[in-house]
Design a protein around this motif. Sequence first.
Motif, PDB file in Angstrom:
ATOM      1  N   ARG A 220      51.903  24.342  15.666  1.00  0.00           N
ATOM      2  CA  ARG A 220      51.032  23.579  14.562  1.00  0.00           C
ATOM      3  C   ARG A 220      49.691  24.536  14.360  1.00  0.00           C
ATOM      4  NH1 ARG A 220      46.668  19.956  15.166  1.00  0.00           N
ATOM      5  NH2 ARG A 220      46.709  20.095  17.433  1.00  0.00           N
TER       6      ARG A 220
ATOM      7  N   ARG B  84      57.190  19.076   8.278  1.00  0.00           N
ATOM      8  CA  ARG B  84      58.497  19.775   8.082  1.00  0.00           C
ATOM      9  C   ARG B  84      58.567  20.940   8.568  1.00  0.00           C
ATOM     10  NH1 ARG B  84      61.354  23.250   6.169  1.00  0.00           N
ATOM     11  NH2 ARG B  84      59.424  23.955   4.763  1.00  0.00           N
TER      12      ARG B  84
ATOM     13  N   SER C 148      58.495  21.372  12.459  1.00  0.00           N
ATOM     14  CA  SER C 148      59.569  21.011  12.961  1.00  0.00           C
ATOM     15  C   SER C 148      60.804  22.042  12.661  1.00  0.00           C
ATOM     16  CB  SER C 148      60.242  19.779  12.389  1.00  0.00           C
ATOM     17  OG  SER C 148      61.595  19.514  12.608  1.00  0.00           O
ATOM     18  N   ASP C 149      60.809  22.701  11.451  1.00  0.00           N
ATOM     19  CA  ASP C 149      61.829  23.944  11.210  1.00  0.00           C
ATOM     20  C   ASP C 149      61.299  25.012  12.095  1.00  0.00           C
ATOM     21  OD1 ASP C 149      63.916  25.272   9.587  1.00  0.00           O
ATOM     22  OD2 ASP C 149      62.078  26.419   9.044  1.00  0.00           O
TER      23      ASP C 149
ATOM     24  N   ARG D 213      60.063  24.897  14.914  1.00  0.00           N
ATOM     25  CA  ARG D 213      60.354  24.605  16.551  1.00  0.00           C
ATOM     26  C   ARG D 213      61.769  24.631  16.436  1.00  0.00           C
ATOM     27  NH1 ARG D 213      58.045  20.222  16.398  1.00  0.00           N
ATOM     28  NH2 ARG D 213      56.249  20.510  17.518  1.00  0.00           N
ATOM     29  N   ASP D 214      62.846  24.306  15.715  1.00  0.00           N
ATOM     30  CA  ASP D 214      64.147  24.506  15.886  1.00  0.00           C
ATOM     31  C   ASP D 214      64.652  26.019  15.974  1.00  0.00           C
ATOM     32  OD1 ASP D 214      64.693  21.779  15.483  1.00  0.00           O
ATOM     33  OD2 ASP D 214      64.948  21.826  13.427  1.00  0.00           O
TER      34      ASP D 214
END
Length: 264
Positions: free
Chosen positions: A206, A249, A252-253, A255-256
Amino acid sequence: MTATAATTAVADFLTLNGISKIYRTNGSEVHAVEHAAFTIPSGQFVSILGPSGCGKSTLLSMIGGLETPTTGQIAIGGDPVREPRDDMGYVFQDATLLPWFSVLNNVLFPVRLRKGKTSAYHDRARELLEMVGLWEFRDKRPDQLSGGMRQRVAICRALITDPDILLMDEPFSALDAISRDEMNVALASIWDRFHKTAVFVTHSIREAVFLSDRILVMSRRPSAICYDVTVPFARPRDAHVETDPEFVRMVSDLRDKIEEGYKG
């Protein structure tokens, strides 16, 4: 939305070509960085993310001339980096302030190291400390400040000589969540004012999205740059950008990408 860039940006200001770092101990080899190759234009804020132990801090140390690559070359403005340079500013995980110096004298310390006249930098020190809300604390010692205040002093110290590039190694990792958010806003404001080329190592996804123009993701060891993405939010930014669905979004991306050791 599109990210804004400094109008004076120079392409390929910082260049890494085929950078690797191998540590040899007790007859064995540890590949801290396998192959790093990228360029950063002047005035761009770039964050480096990746799994713990993947070599983010090692890569930053090589950029700063604190460690020597095993292979490859790093150049700034076309000049090879072989040692720490006067046109770099450093901010580390710990503020590393001198406990016997006042806030003002800590900010001016790099000038003393270069045997310059601190009086010539007094106005700049005041400007920097006023920007981060610490001018009234200029006569305090570090042990009289909070952790966030000490890191603000460390950022001012890194900027006092007007360096071309700012290197930051998880400077807010020891702060509580509220102080960390405050420091992110403060750093964003400083960057909007001075537009320094910045390389920022962090574990916080973040934080990276909020601060950066661009994010590089390193894979697990032996690590390489496996993902390179532009942050699509205009500047200046404030905390409200974190509620944008695109911000959520992107976090999250990223993190993946980190969790799967993305190899692209």
